[in-house]
Design a protein around this motif. Structure first.
Motif, PDB file in Angstrom:
ATOM      1  N   ASP A  54     -14.887  15.424  12.666  1.00 10.75           N
ATOM      2  CA  ASP A  54     -15.338  15.673  11.295  1.00 10.75           C
ATOM      3  C   ASP A  54     -15.782  14.414  10.546  1.00 10.75           C
ATOM      4  OD1 ASP A  54     -12.925  14.442  10.776  1.00 10.75           O
ATOM      5  OD2 ASP A  54     -11.906  16.283  10.162  1.00 10.75           O
ATOM      6  N   GLY A  55     -15.695  13.254  11.179  1.00  8.35           N
ATOM      7  CA  GLY A  55     -16.156  12.031  10.543  1.00  8.35           C
ATOM      8  C   GLY A  55     -15.208  11.448   9.518  1.00  8.35           C
ATOM      9  N   LEU A  56     -14.081  12.108   9.311  1.00 10.82           N
ATOM     10  CA  LEU A  56     -13.135  11.631   8.298  1.00 10.82           C
ATOM     11  C   LEU A  56     -12.250  10.522   8.869  1.00 10.82           C
ATOM     12  CD1 LEU A  56     -12.059  15.038   6.711  1.00 10.82           C
ATOM     13  CD2 LEU A  56     -13.815  13.438   5.928  1.00 10.82           C
ATOM     14  N   VAL A  57     -11.717   9.751   7.946  1.00 10.96           N
ATOM     15  CA  VAL A  57     -10.922   8.586   8.322  1.00 10.96           C
ATOM     16  C   VAL A  57      -9.664   8.970   9.098  1.00 10.96           C
ATOM     17  CG1 VAL A  57      -9.660   8.597   6.130  1.00 10.96           C
ATOM     18  CG2 VAL A  57      -9.906   6.455   7.414  1.00 10.96           C
ATOM     19  N   GLU A  58      -9.309   8.086  10.028  1.00 10.63           N
ATOM     20  CA  GLU A  58      -8.043   8.177  10.742  1.00 10.63           C
ATOM     21  C   GLU A  58      -7.427   6.780  10.720  1.00 10.63           C
ATOM     22  OE1 GLU A  58      -9.105   9.604  14.617  1.00 10.63           O
ATOM     23  OE2 GLU A  58      -8.906  11.698  14.004  1.00 10.63           O
ATOM     24  N   VAL A  59      -6.116   6.725  10.615  1.00 11.16           N
ATOM     25  CA  VAL A  59      -5.423   5.448  10.603  1.00 11.16           C
ATOM     26  C   VAL A  59      -4.891   5.164  12.006  1.00 11.16           C
ATOM     27  CG1 VAL A  59      -3.558   4.094   9.599  1.00 11.16           C
ATOM     28  CG2 VAL A  59      -4.788   5.744   8.185  1.00 11.16           C
ATOM     29  N   LEU A  60      -5.345   4.071  12.585  1.00 14.27           N
ATOM     30  CA  LEU A  60      -4.908   3.696  13.926  1.00 14.27           C
ATOM     31  C   LEU A  60      -3.592   2.930  13.887  1.00 14.27           C
ATOM     32  CD1 LEU A  60      -8.345   2.417  15.297  1.00 14.27           C
ATOM     33  CD2 LEU A  60      -7.315   4.685  15.613  1.00 14.27           C
ATOM     34  N   GLN A  61      -3.413   2.147  12.812  1.00 10.36           N
ATOM     35  CA  GLN A  61      -2.195   1.338  12.661  1.00 10.36           C
ATOM     36  C   GLN A  61      -1.645   1.540  11.249  1.00 10.36           C
ATOM     37  OE1 GLN A  61      -2.020  -2.690  14.650  1.00 10.36           O
ATOM     38  NE2 GLN A  61      -4.219  -2.616  14.232  1.00 10.36           N
ATOM     39  N   PRO A  62      -0.725   2.460  11.054  1.00  7.55           N
ATOM     40  CA  PRO A  62      -0.167   2.679   9.710  1.00  7.55           C
ATOM     41  C   PRO A  62       0.616   1.473   9.181  1.00  7.55           C
ATOM     42  CG  PRO A  62       0.281   4.537  11.162  1.00  7.55           C
ATOM     43  CD  PRO A  62      -0.242   3.441  12.031  1.00  7.55           C
ATOM     44  N   THR A  63       1.157   0.681  10.095  1.00  7.15           N
ATOM     45  CA  THR A  63       1.896  -0.527   9.686  1.00  7.15           C
ATOM     46  C   THR A  63       1.277  -1.731  10.399  1.00  7.15           C
ATOM     47  OG1 THR A  63       3.537  -0.118  11.425  1.00  7.15           O
ATOM     48  CG2 THR A  63       4.044   0.729   9.227  1.00  7.15           C
ATOM     49  N   PRO A  64       0.115  -2.152   9.943  1.00  9.23           N
ATOM     50  CA  PRO A  64      -0.579  -3.248  10.628  1.00  9.23           C
ATOM     51  C   PRO A  64       0.129  -4.588  10.431  1.00  9.23           C
ATOM     52  CG  PRO A  64      -1.726  -2.654   8.623  1.00  9.23           C
ATOM     53  CD  PRO A  64      -0.644  -1.640   8.810  1.00  9.23           C
ATOM     54  N   PRO A  65      -0.116  -5.535  11.331  1.00  6.70           N
ATOM     55  CA  PRO A  65       0.477  -6.862  11.185  1.00  6.70           C
ATOM     56  C   PRO A  65      -0.055  -7.579   9.944  1.00  6.70           C
ATOM     57  CG  PRO A  65      -1.096  -6.813  13.010  1.00  6.70           C
ATOM     58  CD  PRO A  65      -0.912  -5.406  12.554  1.00  6.70           C
ATOM     59  N   ALA A  66       0.729  -8.537   9.473  1.00  5.98           N
ATOM     60  CA  ALA A  66       0.436  -9.203   8.199  1.00  5.98           C
ATOM     61  C   ALA A  66      -0.936  -9.861   8.186  1.00  5.98           C
ATOM     62  CB  ALA A  66       1.521 -10.226   7.897  1.00  5.98           C
ATOM     63  N   TYR A  67      -1.381 -10.364   9.304  1.00  6.96           N
ATOM     64  CA  TYR A  67      -2.659 -11.073   9.296  1.00  6.96           C
ATOM     65  C   TYR A  67      -3.848 -10.150   8.996  1.00  6.96           C
ATOM     66  CZ  TYR A  67      -4.023  -9.460  13.995  1.00  6.96           C
ATOM     67  OH  TYR A  67      -4.384  -8.695  15.078  1.00  6.96           O
ATOM     68  N   LEU A  68      -3.625  -8.853   9.113  1.00  7.33           N
ATOM     69  CA  LEU A  68      -4.695  -7.903   8.798  1.00  7.33           C
ATOM     70  C   LEU A  68      -4.671  -7.453   7.336  1.00  7.33           C
ATOM     71  CD1 LEU A  68      -4.687  -5.629  11.982  1.00  7.33           C
ATOM     72  CD2 LEU A  68      -6.401  -7.330  11.325  1.00  7.33           C
ATOM     73  N   ALA A  69      -3.681  -7.885   6.594  1.00  5.44           N
ATOM     74  CA  ALA A  69      -3.523  -7.437   5.207  1.00  5.44           C
ATOM     75  C   ALA A  69      -4.769  -7.669   4.355  1.00  5.44           C
ATOM     76  CB  ALA A  69      -2.297  -8.098   4.570  1.00  5.44           C
ATOM     77  N   PRO A  70      -5.406  -8.843   4.424  1.00  4.85           N
ATOM     78  CA  PRO A  70      -6.610  -9.040   3.582  1.00  4.85           C
ATOM     79  C   PRO A  70      -7.714  -8.045   3.904  1.00  4.85           C
ATOM     80  CG  PRO A  70      -5.770 -11.140   4.355  1.00  4.85           C
ATOM     81  CD  PRO A  70      -5.014 -10.076   5.115  1.00  4.85           C
ATOM     82  N   ASP A  71      -7.924  -7.780   5.179  1.00  8.65           N
ATOM     83  CA  ASP A  71      -8.975  -6.832   5.559  1.00  8.65           C
ATOM     84  C   ASP A  71      -8.629  -5.419   5.101  1.00  8.65           C
ATOM     85  OD1 ASP A  71     -10.368  -8.868   6.746  1.00  8.65           O
ATOM     86  OD2 ASP A  71      -9.843  -8.319   8.807  1.00  8.65           O
ATOM     87  N   VAL A  72      -7.361  -5.037   5.234  1.00  9.09           N
ATOM     88  CA  VAL A  72      -6.946  -3.691   4.834  1.00  9.09           C
ATOM     89  C   VAL A  72      -7.085  -3.519   3.330  1.00  9.09           C
ATOM     90  CG1 VAL A  72      -4.989  -2.114   4.700  1.00  9.09           C
ATOM     91  CG2 VAL A  72      -5.425  -3.394   6.807  1.00  9.09           C
ATOM     92  N   ARG A  73      -6.682  -4.526   2.579  1.00  6.47           N
ATOM     93  CA  ARG A  73      -6.799  -4.429   1.117  1.00  6.47           C
ATOM     94  C   ARG A  73      -8.261  -4.395   0.689  1.00  6.47           C
ATOM     95  NH1 ARG A  73      -1.802  -4.732  -0.811  1.00  6.47           N
ATOM     96  NH2 ARG A  73      -0.242  -5.977   0.310  1.00  6.47           N
ATOM     97  N   LEU A  74      -9.109  -5.141   1.372  1.00  6.65           N
ATOM     98  CA  LEU A  74     -10.534  -5.102   1.064  1.00  6.65           C
ATOM     99  C   LEU A  74     -11.098  -3.713   1.378  1.00  6.65           C
ATOM    100  CD1 LEU A  74     -13.138  -6.482   0.184  1.00  6.65           C
ATOM    101  CD2 LEU A  74     -13.417  -7.314   2.538  1.00  6.65           C
TER     102      LEU A  74
END
Ligand code: SF4
Length: 63
Positions: A30-50
């Motif tokens: 359906d093209g809708l979002v899916e979360v691959l990592q619900p608790t991603p590592p800290a180094y990904l925090a800036p990208d996730v917040r963006l």
């Protein structure tokens, strides 16, 4: 960090996948979002917040 999404608000723009491709994906069905990592590592925090900021549907919540 916990990443949750409201698929009811997702409009399939794909901004999240472009911004944080290891955390978000889009369903082949359906093209809708899916979360691959619900608790991603800290180094990904800036990208996730963006990704949450850029999401036109305001579908991404980061806590
Ligand atoms: S950026 Fe938002 S609206 Fe676009 S696919 Fe991701 S969650 Fe859905």
């Amino acid at each position: 960090m916990l990443v949750t999404v409201d698929r009811g608000r997702c409009c399939s723009s794909g901004q999240c996948v472009l911004t944080a491709p290891t955390v978000f994906d889009q369903s082949d069905e359906d093209g809708l979002v899916e979360v691959l990592q619900p608790t991603p590592p800290a180094y990904l925090a800036p990208d996730v917040r963006l990704a949450a900021t850029l999401c036109p549907g305001r579908a991404i919540t980061v806590t």
